[in-house]
Scaffold this motif. Sequence first.
Motif, PDB file in Angstrom:
ATOM      1  N   CYS A  43      -8.893   1.371  10.509  1.00 33.93           N
ATOM      2  CA  CYS A  43      -8.211   0.267   9.957  1.00 33.93           C
ATOM      3  C   CYS A  43      -8.212  -0.884  11.197  1.00 33.93           C
ATOM      4  O   CYS A  43      -7.987  -0.577  12.379  1.00 33.93           O
ATOM      5  CB  CYS A  43      -6.510   0.392   9.854  1.00 33.93           C
ATOM      6  SG  CYS A  43      -5.502  -1.228   9.832  1.00 33.93           S
ATOM      7  N   GLY A  95      -8.870  -3.860   2.942  1.00 30.67           N
ATOM      8  CA  GLY A  95      -9.331  -3.117   1.705  1.00 30.67           C
ATOM      9  C   GLY A  95      -9.991  -1.792   2.204  1.00 30.67           C
ATOM     10  O   GLY A  95     -10.349  -1.017   1.518  1.00 30.67           O
ATOM     11  N   SER A  96     -10.135  -1.664   3.533  1.00 29.72           N
ATOM     12  CA  SER A  96     -10.798  -0.458   3.921  1.00 29.72           C
ATOM     13  C   SER A  96     -10.277   0.777   3.675  1.00 29.72           C
ATOM     14  O   SER A  96     -10.812   1.742   3.589  1.00 29.72           O
ATOM     15  CB  SER A  96     -10.964  -0.640   5.536  1.00 29.72           C
ATOM     16  OG  SER A  96     -11.910  -1.719   5.798  1.00 29.72           O
ATOM     17  N   TRP A 137      -3.581   1.108  -3.539  1.00 22.87           N
ATOM     18  CA  TRP A 137      -3.622  -0.147  -3.061  1.00 22.87           C
ATOM     19  C   TRP A 137      -3.427  -1.245  -3.900  1.00 22.87           C
ATOM     20  O   TRP A 137      -4.101  -1.378  -5.055  1.00 22.87           O
ATOM     21  CB  TRP A 137      -5.199  -0.307  -2.324  1.00 22.87           C
ATOM     22  CG  TRP A 137      -5.225  -1.414  -1.222  1.00 22.87           C
ATOM     23  CD1 TRP A 137      -5.370  -0.886  -0.094  1.00 22.87           C
ATOM     24  CD2 TRP A 137      -5.678  -2.611  -1.187  1.00 22.87           C
ATOM     25  NE1 TRP A 137      -5.299  -1.756   0.832  1.00 22.87           N
ATOM     26  CE2 TRP A 137      -5.728  -2.874  -0.001  1.00 22.87           C
ATOM     27  CE3 TRP A 137      -5.690  -3.371  -2.446  1.00 22.87           C
ATOM     28  CZ2 TRP A 137      -5.873  -4.308   0.504  1.00 22.87           C
ATOM     29  CZ3 TRP A 137      -6.201  -4.722  -2.112  1.00 22.87           C
ATOM     30  CH2 TRP A 137      -5.937  -5.312  -0.788  1.00 22.87           C
ATOM     31  N   ILE A 179       1.023  -1.196  -0.046  1.00 21.96           N
ATOM     32  CA  ILE A 179      -0.093  -0.036   0.087  1.00 21.96           C
ATOM     33  C   ILE A 179       1.043   1.396  -0.210  1.00 21.96           C
ATOM     34  O   ILE A 179       1.907   1.260   0.722  1.00 21.96           O
ATOM     35  CB  ILE A 179      -0.929   0.021   1.248  1.00 21.96           C
ATOM     36  CG1 ILE A 179      -1.684  -1.228   1.452  1.00 21.96           C
ATOM     37  CG2 ILE A 179      -1.787   1.101   1.307  1.00 21.96           C
ATOM     38  CD1 ILE A 179      -2.639  -1.466   2.752  1.00 21.96           C
ATOM     39  N   ILE A 229      -4.102  -6.834   7.357  1.00 24.50           N
ATOM     40  CA  ILE A 229      -4.886  -7.896   7.229  1.00 24.50           C
ATOM     41  C   ILE A 229      -5.579  -7.974   5.917  1.00 24.50           C
ATOM     42  O   ILE A 229      -6.535  -8.596   5.495  1.00 24.50           O
ATOM     43  CB  ILE A 229      -5.877  -8.514   8.363  1.00 24.50           C
ATOM     44  CG1 ILE A 229      -6.684  -7.300   8.676  1.00 24.50           C
ATOM     45  CG2 ILE A 229      -4.980  -8.982   9.522  1.00 24.50           C
ATOM     46  CD1 ILE A 229      -7.687  -7.694   9.854  1.00 24.50           C
TER      47      ILE A 229
HETATM   48  S1  SF4 Z   1      -6.122  -3.014   4.020  1.00 22.27           S
HETATM   49 FE1  SF4 Z   1      -7.342  -3.140   6.051  1.00 22.27          FE
HETATM   50  S2  SF4 Z   1      -5.659  -3.841   7.398  1.00 22.27           S
HETATM   51 FE2  SF4 Z   1      -4.632  -3.228   5.725  1.00 22.27          FE
HETATM   52  S3  SF4 Z   1      -3.648  -1.143   6.294  1.00 22.27           S
HETATM   53 FE3  SF4 Z   1      -5.789  -0.875   4.984  1.00 22.27          FE
HETATM   54  S4  SF4 Z   1      -7.218  -0.905   6.669  1.00 22.27           S
HETATM   55 FE4  SF4 Z   1      -5.321  -1.528   7.627  1.00 22.27          FE
END
Ligand code: SF4
Lengths: 287, 623
Positions: B578, B601-602, B609, B561, B598
């Motif tokens: 998160c 995808g939030s 991403w 990310i 984890i």
């Molecule tokens: S995908 Fe989910 S767990 Fe990973 S950094 Fe983003 S919000 Fe956090």
Amino acid sequence: MVNVAVIVKLEPDFSEGNVSYNPDGTLNRAETKSILGPHSAIACNAAFYTKITYGSRISIGTMGPPIADSALKQAQELTDADEMNLYSDRIFAGADTLATAEVLRSGIVKMLDGNKIDIVFSGHRASDGETGQTGPQTAWKLGYTFLGNVIEVNIDLERNYVIVKRLVMLQGFDGIVEEVEAPLPVFITVDPSYSPNYRTIYQRLAFAKYRKEAIARANNYKQFLKIYDSKSLGVDPKFVGLPGSPTIVYRVEKIPKAKASRKAQLIEGQDIDAIKSIVPKLRPIVS
Amino acid sequence: METFDVAIVGGGSTGLAALKHLSDLGKQAVLIEAGPQVGTKNVSGGILYSKRPRNGKVHNVEDVYGSDFEASAPLERHISKYILHATSGNKIFTLDLTPAHEYQTNFGYSVLLNKLNSWFASVASESAEKQGGGIVTGVHVRDIQWSNENKTLIHTDELEEFQVKAIIAADGVNSEIAYLTGARQKFSPNEVYQGVKVVIRLPEETIEERFEIDTSEGAAHLFAGDVTLNHIGGGFIYTNRDTLSLGAVYHYESLFSKPTEPSTLVNALIQNPFVSELIKDEVITIDIDRELSKEEQLRKRFALTKLVKTFEELRYSCYSSSGRTRLIDSGKFKNFEEMKAKLDSIRQELIEKYNTKFVTNYVELEYSAKLVPDGKRCRMKKPYHRNILFVGDAAGRGIFIGPRIEGLNVGIDDAVRASLAISRSIDKNNFAEDYMGQYYTSLVEQSPYTRDMKEIDKEYLKIFLESTKSIPKEIVGSRYGFIFKIMSSGKLRGLAVGIANLLGYEKILPLVESEETYVQVPIEVALKLGKKIDPSYTPVPPSIEERVARLRYNDDPISHIIVREPESEFLRKLVVLCPTRCYYHEDNKVMLQHEGCIECGSCAKGTEWRHPRGEKGVIFNYG
Ligand code: SF4
Ligand SMILES: Cc1cc2nc3c(=O)[nH]c(=O)nc-3n(C[C@H](O)[C@H](O)[C@H](O)COP(=O)(O)OP(=O)(O)OC[C@H]3O[C@@H](n4cnc5c(N)ncnc54)[C@H](O)[C@@H]3O)c2cc1C
């Protein structure tokens, strides 16, 4: 069809909870569980690579006591071997590397119904007291070209050549890679840093397919296992076991620990000041 | 260059169904999955449904995997009880919604995706191998390109590029294929739900006793009211064979307006008095005397760990009928009494010799989270791009209606439709949008699931409302009391649903899915009609750090990310939202520490991403 042999070794499992010692501190071999040696496992991976990439036939061979078949099962899982051979006889006991090489040579020529073996793979060395000479000596006995410290294997099926990469140590340089071509047959010892690189979908699919087959075969590994004694192997008792071993171990001594010439300073604490105090000491070294 | 007919990107239940069906149609397909094994990246609640709509036909899991699916797949429990609870403090009001669960349903099983998807994979890969295809794991698709000669090339992080005729994008809710081809925008918080889940351990027969089910049955319990901490959504507990899936699913926009940590939301459910009694267990706490010498401490720890393991294994077998049979058949024990006596003696030994304590709490095995697309709001109207077809979560398809959360069955249905479209295209060697893409769209539009995402089903509503008969209409004081009354009258309901469907979901959703319906009405009902529960203990959930520490990761030093706007409002919310606290404030900027991610995808909407490279990242054991 490329015919491939892998020479593997059963070794004591040094992992916690498995190793056991005699009261005098020596290894208790009868009590210690045995596994496929880590270097042998790497040789198996290289052989499996040739199966996936060139469709080779694989035969495994090992010299050892009858319980060595547990290592053969592991080897079967890693290679999906078509055949496995255990060379086991009381008279093989006490063998040095040369006498071991004689047994292995006799075994290799009998593999795959006596068809000529194009490549023999073995581990770099064993982890339980071996000097890395079994491989070269077997190669010499077989009359095969020896290639050591190999980290990549490719076969030119048209010319019947191998093209390998070897990791070479030269003082002052680390990690020099040498590319070597050699006509088959060859004897290859695989470098511990070898890791097969499956870069195409077909290789990956074949990997999954053969691995599945290998696990199924390993569950019935006895079906693929042939056990030879000195007679069925047709070796001359003069050249195997203790009588065939010119090496004499006179005495084993501990290497004394070298005295450190540098002084160590211990800095305790996790706070930023403690960490900062190291920086000025490191600066001259880094620059 | 290697060439294949079809590439399927993503090995969740949707992609796997596509592989199986395409192979059964005699077509060659390779499925590329980023996880080290199939099933390690997928998260669900989850109940897997097989449906029989009155109008139209859906393609069910047993249509894809064969009629002996129920007998051979690793299913947890056949869900025969479906119960909704309204909560307020220690009061709870319970409604039996089993008729709504059974509506147009062949079956519904609780499932754990790690196990189920590996089974799907073994069956699908067998069919695929016959056509020269199969499954490749540990490979992450990075890009798709079309050459000048219109060749479709797939680039991955691990393999040489390869060529295909068509692609099925089954890469989940955070579909990179969708982002990088521009097929759709990233989902906005209004279009998705955030799901958080924990897997809890309990002996088989304890589950059966507490949930009042027998060995062949399973139960689903749903929760609304104050457990939601005033968010739009709800909680669930599904019984598995010897675990429970407990989770919370919330409209992401509702969380955005009042950010609450996802783990706090699950904890609220865990600490509800009714729930805490369901999950209650005896937990062993080990305390080794630190005064002892290091070696002695270590020796004690080894011995204790072994003893505790023996105790736990025996306890689990002892309280499961199949476990007992296994122990007796193996000759280790003669009968239950003998097992019980052995258990008691180990217990005694643990207490007396090792000073072990048995405390009341519950045992959490795995913490996970994932966004869930709400098909009503975000299904792709044009689920294709050039020669790519989007299916399942990647296409934003999922049914979210009242208590219904269905994505697994919808994905499988999509997968079959996409396979049919691609198979036809292979036969005619025509992969053009107006031939393949549009045909697929028409097939998807015919799906009864799409109808469910578009309009209210009067029949379902009727069954739902009939289940609420026991609630006197007068007690619902808010403006919903009025709507409730209208809806409960057969004649008026028809008219109201007709009007609502005319208006369309976009207009009526804010009314139907609101804080009042999800929170205030249930609270009101629970307060006025609910039964009081006296909790026997207060469960202590693990901290986020402990939850992360229990997960398995294959760390990638390179972050998947990338934060481009560290000062954005969006990312500021992520510090709270998160699920594993990967974001934190530093010097008025939001920083990311990706190691505990984890992959829910939030944060995707506000970052660059990607999924981690092949084999990297989190590895779920249950899912
Ligand atoms: S995908 Fe989910 S767990 Fe990973 S950094 Fe983003 S919000 Fe956090
Ligand atoms: C808490 C929760 C509860 C739910 N409850 C239910 C329920 O009770 N019933 C129900 O039917 N549904 C439920 N759902 C929804 C359901 O779980 C999902 O709809 C379903 O799992 C989606 O499957 P999928 O195959 O489409 O996507 P996913 O399972 O997300 O699979 C996508 C796969 O693609 C792989 N991938 C992604 N990108 C790449 C790439 N670039 N290269 C290679 N591989 C890639 C990923 O590793 C992953 O394995 C629930 C969801 C959640 C989160």
